[in-house]
Design a protein around this motif. Structure first.
Motif, PDB file in Angstrom:
ATOM      1  N   ALA A  25      -9.222  78.789 133.893  1.00  0.00           N
ATOM      2  CA  ALA A  25      -9.380  79.624 135.089  1.00  0.00           C
ATOM      3  C   ALA A  25      -9.962  78.807 136.240  1.00  0.00           C
ATOM      4  O   ALA A  25      -9.523  78.924 137.391  1.00  0.00           O
ATOM      5  N   LEU A  26     -10.958  77.970 135.950  1.00  0.00           N
ATOM      6  CA  LEU A  26     -11.525  77.104 136.987  1.00  0.00           C
ATOM      7  C   LEU A  26     -10.475  76.140 137.520  1.00  0.00           C
ATOM      8  O   LEU A  26     -10.464  75.811 138.711  1.00  0.00           O
ATOM      9  N   ALA A  27      -9.596  75.691 136.629  1.00  0.00           N
ATOM     10  CA  ALA A  27      -8.522  74.797 137.068  1.00  0.00           C
ATOM     11  C   ALA A  27      -7.600  75.516 138.043  1.00  0.00           C
ATOM     12  O   ALA A  27      -7.208  74.953 139.078  1.00  0.00           O
ATOM     13  N   ARG A  28      -7.250  76.764 137.740  1.00  0.00           N
ATOM     14  CA  ARG A  28      -6.383  77.528 138.644  1.00  0.00           C
ATOM     15  C   ARG A  28      -7.065  77.759 139.987  1.00  0.00           C
ATOM     16  O   ARG A  28      -6.409  77.827 141.031  1.00  0.00           O
ATOM     17  N   GLN A  29      -8.374  77.868 139.950  1.00  0.00           N
ATOM     18  CA  GLN A  29      -9.103  78.145 141.184  1.00  0.00           C
ATOM     19  C   GLN A  29      -9.261  76.901 142.049  1.00  0.00           C
ATOM     20  O   GLN A  29      -9.129  76.985 143.274  1.00  0.00           O
ATOM     21  N   SER A  30      -9.531  75.749 141.443  1.00  0.00           N
ATOM     22  CA  SER A  30      -9.952  74.596 142.247  1.00  0.00           C
ATOM     23  C   SER A  30      -9.193  73.304 142.001  1.00  0.00           C
ATOM     24  O   SER A  30      -9.246  72.408 142.834  1.00  0.00           O
ATOM     25  N   ASP A  71      -5.298  89.442 127.825  1.00  0.00           N
ATOM     26  CA  ASP A  71      -3.913  89.826 128.078  1.00  0.00           C
ATOM     27  C   ASP A  71      -3.202  88.652 128.747  1.00  0.00           C
ATOM     28  O   ASP A  71      -3.831  87.662 129.131  1.00  0.00           O
ATOM     29  N   PHE A  72      -1.894  88.771 128.901  1.00  0.00           N
ATOM     30  CA  PHE A  72      -1.062  87.659 129.379  1.00  0.00           C
ATOM     31  C   PHE A  72      -0.534  87.917 130.790  1.00  0.00           C
ATOM     32  O   PHE A  72      -0.324  89.053 131.190  1.00  0.00           O
ATOM     33  N   ASP A  73      -0.268  86.822 131.506  1.00  0.00           N
ATOM     34  CA  ASP A  73       0.386  86.897 132.801  1.00  0.00           C
ATOM     35  C   ASP A  73       1.008  85.538 133.108  1.00  0.00           C
ATOM     36  O   ASP A  73       0.725  84.543 132.426  1.00  0.00           O
ATOM     37  N   VAL A  74       1.835  85.492 134.141  1.00  0.00           N
ATOM     38  CA  VAL A  74       2.446  84.232 134.577  1.00  0.00           C
ATOM     39  C   VAL A  74       1.519  83.537 135.580  1.00  0.00           C
ATOM     40  O   VAL A  74       0.558  84.125 136.083  1.00  0.00           O
ATOM     41  N   TYR A  75       1.822  82.278 135.882  1.00  0.00           N
ATOM     42  CA  TYR A  75       1.060  81.520 136.879  1.00  0.00           C
ATOM     43  C   TYR A  75       1.610  81.862 138.275  1.00  0.00           C
ATOM     44  O   TYR A  75       2.444  81.148 138.826  1.00  0.00           O
ATOM     45  N   ASN A  76       1.145  82.989 138.796  1.00  0.00           N
ATOM     46  CA  ASN A  76       1.575  83.400 140.134  1.00  0.00           C
ATOM     47  C   ASN A  76       0.400  83.436 141.105  1.00  0.00           C
ATOM     48  O   ASN A  76       0.456  84.115 142.140  1.00  0.00           O
ATOM     49  N   ASP A  77      -0.665  82.715 140.785  1.00  0.00           N
ATOM     50  CA  ASP A  77      -1.863  82.736 141.643  1.00  0.00           C
ATOM     51  C   ASP A  77      -2.286  81.343 142.090  1.00  0.00           C
ATOM     52  O   ASP A  77      -3.434  81.137 142.486  1.00  0.00           O
ATOM     53  N   LEU A  78      -1.367  80.373 142.035  1.00  0.00           N
ATOM     54  CA  LEU A  78      -1.721  79.013 142.451  1.00  0.00           C
ATOM     55  C   LEU A  78      -1.601  78.837 143.961  1.00  0.00           C
ATOM     56  O   LEU A  78      -2.305  78.025 144.543  1.00  0.00           O
TER      57      LEU A  78
END
Length: 900
Positions: free
Chosen positions: A621-626, A263-270
């Motif tokens: 996902a790893l990029a968003r995390q670290s 599913d889709f979402d915006v980048y709101n977890d950086l």
């Protein structure tokens, strides 16, 4: 065709020889450079001309022999009066290399439970509908045999048997359902059936099957036979729709790690506003800051900001659909990469903390020590941390002491010529064949002009004048040089200028917005002739711009070197934030999410794209995390700091999918012009442009393969227009995945064969060769920080600056103090080393996991082997070019042409 038919219809398949090549293009992304679409070895059949050997089927080969051949001798022929007959299946399960205690206990419990009836149950489903019930014909359920007996088998793959009882009028099998009544998930690689008139029937699964307690519904696997939606056999239509519905989910709730919902979402977890305002980051995606969408996780909002999603910090895993998670061999490599990052960044951080020292390099020899002698790490009170890491594999522990020696590999940029990076010809060469060869453009007007709003950013005119460059044009006027395509530019002015006030206010960060002018010499090589350094206007209509030209004495030489370093720092940021992350990772994610949501696994276009989509979601996902998160390694290593992702988002405003293919990109940048008399229909304006020369060979091979594939299933355009799954995939990729550009007129229309070929070729190119070219050269070029400093800490001094005296007194020391500190450099070197690492299980262009059975279409399998052979030929041609001394010398690769 005869070979392919033999492959598809044969049950005894011998392994053919494969060889590993030096030229490399990966199918899929990995944050290691390139592929992703990456720079990696191509695996192709050893004999790619007339193939006489039978092709390999990985996995079930031995098991077919073990379980099926002798058993089917009596069951393949069914007497006319028989109502039922037996069909045997070989089920190949891939074992984990390592298990933790919890997994081991669960495995032994499952072995016990299997004996008492809590087992793995399979059901065979026909392509035909029962005329009485109007439901698909089904076999009796069959249990996987010998699970408990094979619990302790240590082989990578374990083969199990199952036996189905079916009616003689069952028809062609089209699907198998699997129900896992064990406690533990297992990785189902393939199922192979024999006993039918059409045998063998292959089911390439390559998926994790969850326990019923986690996922109660039965898993559905289709045979390898491709079907357009309109051609789906009656017995499979409902299953095809159900499978897609399950994969889409309902858009609600938090995802579990065992889910396989896309599913889709915006980048709101950086950002992480709960930890402080300094870690707040804007939402990317939407009207305010357009950006591609990412995979939805459904985590709860933060306490501080309801519009920001709460974070999952390492070592806890981020959600991606279960089958998108790294396979174990990839995990092993990434863990080793993460270990390197810990050793290269955590321990130097500890060193800096303990000694309160974050010193500069005092001499170039200090940098050389990192490769020759290593970095002496004093752990002191942190012995517990030191002991918890598997240090002997990566560092030398000094006996009877709390110290260790950390030694970096020597980057290729200095392995042959230690001072090559200082020379102008090498600086120019890297613009064409370095790690970022995609920003160089032909200069169309002089002086160059900004497209930024002059009301906000000051005059659009450049400070570059004819007097700055006229002496470097071999007697030509500026107008003549423009008309004869002799002037080229690296222009980062508009990318950086809107952010410079904020960047230069950060502690220890200094940047310009740069433009570099190059002249194409009679030798066919570029030379830099002027660099413009721009800062924001201090007051309306004022200019804070200066022009630096090649040196005439020792002092101006170091001014020139500093100016080049700032250009390289600009280039490093655009390379990582725009060309690598945005264009080959973030912009691809919507196409991948929509493909899984809208196209069945039996859709021929899904089968074509499948290997190119592998691992991208996990890496992102790893990029968003670290990596791209607040205070992550990208922010800490690159000049823009906390504004890195805002620069990436600003660049997205100029992103156009129709310009992402190689030929269109070369024409857009003025590096080529259409010419139907030339190979690939293009004439390069710089003949020795390795990225373009080699890339066009690979682009054409991909395009020809895709065209033959598309023509096989879409002999006319009406089939494309009426293919609901295909149209839904493309529409969702645009309208949801790239929602901020859904009304853009530049999107290609998916209404004919040519446009479909172009769309698919572009996606495959970006995910393989383009990613390879941009990723895997990062440590060879960036591992020596003076060559490509990711951040700069001082501006270029002018005579009226207070720093000018100290610069004149010791220019080399000033230059080194402008580069990253020891701590910053060692952290950055660790990051690019990790990103440049290859994984053992990556697939290369011209290779598939199951080369003979990934498709049940014999003609397509044959065509794929022809594509593999073409990649082999291209590899040989690139090797030949690399040996051609007339093309110059590539100090980083040992050859002028980049390997893909």
């Amino acid at each position: 065709m005869a070979l392919a038919k033999e492959i598809m219809g044969s049950s005894l398949i011998d392994k053919s020889s494969f060889v590993s090549m030096s030229s490399k293009v990966l199918f899929n992304h990995s944050f290691h450079q390139e592929n992703q679409f990456l720079v990696k070895p191509v695996l192709v059949p050893l004999q790619y001309g007339k193939l006489s050997v039978k092709r390999a089927v990985r996995g079930p080969v031995a098991a077919i022999s073990e379980y099926l051949i002798k058993a089917n001798s009596s069951s393949n022929t069914v007497p006319e009066n028989a109502v039922k007959f037996k069909v045997r299946a070989v089920v190949t399960v891939r074992n984990k290399h390592k298990e933790d205690l919890k997994e081991t206990i669960a495995k032994h419990w499952d072995a016990f439970a299997d004996k008492i009836g809590r087992n793995v149950v399979l059901e065979l489903i026909s392509s035909e509908v029962d005329p009485k019930t109007k439901e698909p014909k089904r076999s009796k359920e069959a249990v996987l045999k010998d699970w408990s007996k094979k619990t302790n088998v240590k082989a990578e793959r374990v083969h199990y048997a199952a036996e189905f009882l079916v009616d003689s009028n069952f028809g062609e099998p089209g699907a198998i359902t699997v129900s896992n009544k064990h406690q533990k998930e297992f990785f189902l690689e393939t199922i192979t059936l024999e006993g039918f008139a059409c045998d063998p029937v292959h089911f390439p699964c390559n998926s994790w099957v969850q326990s019923k307690k986690d996922q109660p519904a039965k898993r559905i696997f289709f045979s390898n036979k491709p079907y357009l939606p309109s051609e789906t056999p009656a017995g499979l239509k409902a299953l095809r729709e159900k499978e897609l519905k399950d994969i889409r989910g309902d858009g609600k709730g938090e995802r579990k790690l065992s889910d396989r919902i896309y599913d889709f979402d915006v980048y709101n977890d950086l950002g992480n506003p709960d930890r402080g305002v300094e870690l707040t980051r804007p939402k990317l995606g939407g009207k305010n800051i357009p950006y591609p969408r990412r995979c939805r996780t459904g985590r709860r909002p933060t306490d501080t900001d309801i519009n920001a999603e709460s974070r999952v910090e390492k070592p806890l895993p981020m959600y991606v659909p279960r089958d998108e998670q790294f396979e174990e061999s990839k995990q092993k490599t990434f863990s080793a990469g993460r270990l390197k990052a810990v050793l290269h960044s955590l321990i130097p951080s500890l060193k800096a903390t303990i000694s309160s020292e974050n010193r500069d390099f005092n001499a170039f020899s200090d940098i050389d020590i990192l490769y020759k002698e290593g970095l002496l790490l004093k752990v002191g009170l942190q012995d517990e941390i030191w002991r918890s890491l598997p240090l002997p594999k990566a560092v030398t522990k000094i006996q009877e002491s709390s110290e260790g020696l950390l030694r970096y590999d020597t980057p290729k940029i200095i392995s042959k010529d230690k001072f090559a990076w200082l020379r102008d010809d090498e600086f120019a060469r890297q613009a064409l064949s370095g790690v970022n060869p995609v920003n160089i453009e032909r200069l169309k007007i002089f002086p160059p002009k900004s497209n930024l709003d002059p009301e906000i950013y000051g005059p659009q005119e450049s400070a570059l004048k004819e007097k700055h460059i006229i002496g470097h044009l071999n007697g030509m006027s500026v107008q003549e040089a423009l008309e004869e395509n002799k002037l080229f530019v690296l222009d980062y002015h508009d990318v950086y200028l809107p952010f410079l006030d904020r960047i230069n206010a950060l502690d220890g960060r200094k940047a310009y917005a740069t433009r570099t002018i190059f002249f194409l010499t009679p030798l066919g090589t570029l030379k830099p002739i002027a660099i413009e350094l721009s800062l924001p206007s201090v007051r309306p209509n004022s200019q804070s711009k200066r022009v630096v030209t090649p040196s005439v004495d020792a002092t101006t030489n170091w001014i020139w070197q500093l100016a080049k370093a700032h250009v390289c720092s600009n280039d490093a940021g655009v390379h990582q934030l725009v060309n690598h992350w945005l264009r080959t990772h973030a912009s691809m994610e919507p196409f991948i999410l929509a493909a899984h949501r809208q196209m069945s696994a039996m859709h021929p276009i899904f089968k074509l794209l499948d290997p190119h989509m592998r691992y991208t979601l996990e890496i992102n996902a790893l990029a968003r995390q670290s990596l791209i998160n607040a205070d992550g390694v990208i922010e800490s290593c690159f000049t823009p700091g906390r504004y890195c992702m805002e620069i990436s988002a600003a660049a997205y405003k100029n992103w156009r999918f129709d310009m992402e293919g190689l030929p269109a990109d070369l024409i857009r940048r003025g590096m080529a012009v259409p010419d139907p008399t030339q190979p690939h229909g293009l004439k390069l304006l710089i003949e020795d442009y390795p990225y373009a020369q080699d890339g066009l060979l690979i682009w054409s091979a991909i395009e020809n393969w895709v065209r033959s594939y598309v023509n096989r299933y879409y002999p006319n355009s009406s089939l494309i227009c009426n293919d609901k799954e295909l149209q839904d995939w493309y529409a969702e990729s645009i309208n949801v995945g790239h929602a901020d550009f859904k009304h853009a007129e530049w999107w290609p229309t998916l209404n004919n064969v040519d446009n479909l070929v172009s769309i698919l070729t572009t996606i495959i190119w970006l995910a393989s060769a383009q990613h390879a070219a941009l990723n895997f050269g990062q440590y060879p070029y960036g591992g020596y920080v003076p060559n490509r400093p990711p951040l700069m800490r001082r501006l270029v001094p002018e005579e009226n600056d207070t720093e000018y005296a100290s610069f004149v007194a010791d220019p080399q020391k000033y230059f080194l103090s402008a580069l990253p500190s020891l701590l910053q450099a060692t952290k950055y070197m660790a990051v690019v080393d990790t990103l440049s690492t290859h994984s053992p299980d990556e697939e290369y262009l011209g290779e598939r996991q199951q080369p003979s059975i990934w498709s049940g279409d014999a003609e397509i399998v044959e065509s794929f082997y022809e594509f593999s052979a073409k990649i082999r030929q291209i590899e040989k041609e690139i090797d030949r070019r690399n040996r051609d001394l007339t093309l110059g010398t590539d100090v980083a690769q040992g050859s002028y042409h980049m390997n893909y």
